[in-house]
Motif scaffolding. Sequence first.
Motif, PDB file in Angstrom:
ATOM      1  N   ILE A 133      -1.083   2.446  -9.109  1.00  0.00           N
ATOM      2  CA  ILE A 133      -2.309   2.265  -9.899  1.00  0.00           C
ATOM      3  C   ILE A 133      -3.284   3.353  -9.488  1.00  0.00           C
ATOM      4  O   ILE A 133      -3.531   3.543  -8.298  1.00  0.00           O
ATOM      5  CB  ILE A 133      -2.897   0.858  -9.639  1.00  0.00           C
ATOM      6  N   PRO A 134      -3.820   4.103 -10.456  1.00  0.00           N
ATOM      7  CA  PRO A 134      -4.760   5.161 -10.062  1.00  0.00           C
ATOM      8  C   PRO A 134      -6.024   4.564  -9.451  1.00  0.00           C
ATOM      9  O   PRO A 134      -6.580   3.614  -9.993  1.00  0.00           O
ATOM     10  CB  PRO A 134      -5.085   5.873 -11.388  1.00  0.00           C
ATOM     11  N   THR A 135      -6.413   5.092  -8.310  1.00  0.00           N
ATOM     12  CA  THR A 135      -7.550   4.510  -7.582  1.00  0.00           C
ATOM     13  C   THR A 135      -8.434   5.596  -7.005  1.00  0.00           C
ATOM     14  O   THR A 135      -8.068   6.776  -6.975  1.00  0.00           O
ATOM     15  CB  THR A 135      -7.071   3.653  -6.387  1.00  0.00           C
ATOM     16  N   ASN A 136      -9.575   5.158  -6.540  1.00  0.00           N
ATOM     17  CA  ASN A 136     -10.486   5.955  -5.733  1.00  0.00           C
ATOM     18  C   ASN A 136      -9.754   6.374  -4.454  1.00  0.00           C
ATOM     19  O   ASN A 136      -9.392   5.517  -3.650  1.00  0.00           O
ATOM     20  CB  ASN A 136     -11.685   5.053  -5.415  1.00  0.00           C
ATOM     21  N   TYR A 139     -10.727   4.729  -1.229  1.00  0.00           N
ATOM     22  CA  TYR A 139     -10.586   3.269  -1.061  1.00  0.00           C
ATOM     23  C   TYR A 139      -9.482   2.794  -1.987  1.00  0.00           C
ATOM     24  O   TYR A 139      -9.706   2.115  -2.981  1.00  0.00           O
ATOM     25  CB  TYR A 139     -11.921   2.585  -1.379  1.00  0.00           C
ATOM     26  N   PRO A 140      -8.240   3.183  -1.662  1.00  0.00           N
ATOM     27  CA  PRO A 140      -7.143   3.006  -2.617  1.00  0.00           C
ATOM     28  C   PRO A 140      -6.497   1.631  -2.642  1.00  0.00           C
ATOM     29  O   PRO A 140      -5.752   1.339  -3.569  1.00  0.00           O
ATOM     30  CB  PRO A 140      -6.130   4.059  -2.162  1.00  0.00           C
ATOM     31  N   SER A 141      -6.752   0.786  -1.660  1.00  0.00           N
ATOM     32  CA  SER A 141      -5.922  -0.402  -1.520  1.00  0.00           C
ATOM     33  C   SER A 141      -6.478  -1.591  -2.298  1.00  0.00           C
ATOM     34  O   SER A 141      -7.459  -2.209  -1.904  1.00  0.00           O
ATOM     35  CB  SER A 141      -5.777  -0.753  -0.046  1.00  0.00           C
ATOM     36  N   LEU A 142      -5.832  -1.919  -3.408  1.00  0.00           N
ATOM     37  CA  LEU A 142      -6.242  -3.063  -4.215  1.00  0.00           C
ATOM     38  C   LEU A 142      -5.808  -4.363  -3.566  1.00  0.00           C
ATOM     39  O   LEU A 142      -4.764  -4.426  -2.922  1.00  0.00           O
ATOM     40  CB  LEU A 142      -5.588  -3.010  -5.605  1.00  0.00           C
ATOM     41  N   ASN A 143      -6.592  -5.391  -3.785  1.00  0.00           N
ATOM     42  CA  ASN A 143      -6.141  -6.746  -3.511  1.00  0.00           C
ATOM     43  C   ASN A 143      -4.848  -6.991  -4.309  1.00  0.00           C
ATOM     44  O   ASN A 143      -4.688  -6.473  -5.422  1.00  0.00           O
ATOM     45  CB  ASN A 143      -7.254  -7.713  -3.945  1.00  0.00           C
ATOM     46  N   ALA A 146      -5.331  -8.421  -7.700  1.00  0.00           N
ATOM     47  CA  ALA A 146      -5.958  -7.435  -8.578  1.00  0.00           C
ATOM     48  C   ALA A 146      -4.909  -6.438  -9.073  1.00  0.00           C
ATOM     49  O   ALA A 146      -4.917  -6.026 -10.233  1.00  0.00           O
ATOM     50  CB  ALA A 146      -7.087  -6.717  -7.844  1.00  0.00           C
ATOM     51  N   VAL A 150      -3.726  -5.746 -13.037  1.00  0.00           N
ATOM     52  CA  VAL A 150      -3.665  -4.466 -13.765  1.00  0.00           C
ATOM     53  C   VAL A 150      -2.268  -4.260 -14.364  1.00  0.00           C
ATOM     54  O   VAL A 150      -2.134  -3.896 -15.542  1.00  0.00           O
ATOM     55  CB  VAL A 150      -4.043  -3.289 -12.842  1.00  0.00           C
TER      56      VAL A 150
END
Lengths: 236, 236
Positions: A133-136, A139-143, A146, A150
Motif C-alpha cells: 500500500i503506498p504510504t508516507n 510512517y509506513p506501517s498501517l494498522n 486499516a 484498503v
Amino acid sequence: MKQPVIVLINTSHPGNIGAAARAMKNMGLGHLRLVDPQQYPSAEATARASGADDVLAAAQSFASLDEAVADCTLVIGASARSRSLPVPMLDPRGCAALVHSQPDPGRVAVLFGRERSGLTNDELDRCHHLVQIPTNPEYPSLNIAAAVQVIAYELRLAAGIAEPAAAPETDYASAEQMEQFYTHLEQTLIALDFLDADNPRQLMRRLRRLFTRSRPDQNEINILRGILTATGKKIR
Amino acid sequence: MKQPVIVLINTSHPGNIGAAARAMKNMGLGHLRLVDPQQYPSAEATARASGADDVLAAAQSFASLDEAVADCTLVIGASARSRSLPVPMLDPRGCAALVHSQPDPGRVAVLFGRERSGLTNDELDRCHHLVQIPTNPEYPSLNIAAAVQVIAYELRLAAGIAEPAAAPETDYASAEQMEQFYTHLEQTLIALDFLDADNPRQLMRRLRRLFTRSRPDQNEINILRGILTATGKKIR
C-alpha cells in the motif's frame, strides 16, 4: 463472484481481528482465516467487529500458514517494506485486478502478517506476489485492519468491473500440493548430496521462487513429482 | 502539495480519533480538526494513534463546524447513505481528483460525522459535495477511522499523479464569508417579510444549496453582500 480469502497471521491484538472482520464485511468479503492468533476468541474482537460478528464466527483457525492456504492456488502477501527478494510487487489496485482475473478468486489468499514484524521469510516464500500500500515513507506501517480495509476496498471496486476471465481456466496446483512437492524435492536433493542439510544456504528458497513464479498446473506438478520419484528409485 | 483538512464531528469514541490520526499520517496527511469530540483528550486516542501522536497533538478543537471550516473554500462530507438532497455525490477516487485539482487543496475540508448518525442536515447544507465509499449494501457503515483510511489512501494516490491546476486560480469565498452572507441574507429576507422567522420552511436550505453549487469568489460575494446592504438601507 467468489471472494478471496483474507489470512491474518499470528495477530497480537484481538481488536485488530474484529476490526478486520468489520472492514471485510463492509466490502462484501466473508472468508477470514486466522493463523495462530495470540488471543482469540476474545470479547474485544467481537466488540470491534460490530455487526460483522458473523464473519468472525465463520473464521477458521489454523496452526500454520501451510494449513491455512492448503487449498489456495494464488497467495499474495501484504508487505510494508520493499524486499530484496525478487517477488513481484503489486499496488492494491493491481492486486485487486489480478485477484479478479483468476479463474476462481475464491482460491486466492491475501496474507497480513504480525503487527510489528509483518511476514517472515518463510511466509514470504509462499507468496506469488506481494502487495504494498503506498504510504508516507516516514510512517509506513498501517494498522492491520486499516491495511485490510484498503485492500478490501480495491477488491470491491475490481469485483464490480471485472469481466469473467477470458483465458481458458488453468487447473493450478494448490499450495498444499506445492508444499508436498518442495518436501519431496528437498529430500531428493539431500539424497543426491546436492543439498547439505547441515548447511542448506538459500537453495530451497531460490528453488521456491523459481517454481512460485511458474505456478505449475496439475499436469506439470504431476510430472515434477514423477521426476523426483524416478530419481529416488534410481538412488536407492 | 498542500494537504486537505480532515474534520471529525462529535466523535463518540476517542479510539476512533487516534486511529483516524494514524490513518492520516500513514497517507501523509497532517491537518486534523475536531468538532465537539465527546471524550478528548484521551489515553485511548493516544494509544490508537500509535506513532501518529504528533498529528493528534497538532489537532485543533472547535465548538462548531462553522468555526472548524471557516477558512475553507470547498467542503466535502463523507456520507454512507444516499441523500434526497441534490448535493453532488462523488466516489472516493473522484473526490481525491477534485481535491487535488483545487488551486489550494489546503483549503479543502473533508467531514466525517458521528459514528451512529453521520452528518446532520445542517452540516450537509455546508457541503459542496458528498463522498460515498462503495460498500456492501447489507452492511454499509464503515468505522470512522476506516472511512478516513480509504479517503486518505485515494488522496495520496491522487496527490502523486495530480498536475498543478491548469485553470487560473479562483479566489473562492471562504466558508466563514459564506456563513456571514447567509446570516445577512436571512436577516434581509425577514426584514423583507419574505421569510417568516416563525415558519421558515426550507427556504434558507434551498438558497444555501443554490449558492453552494455556485461557489462564489471574493468579488461575487462582495457584490451579493453589497446588494443586501443596499436592500437593508432601503427598508429602514
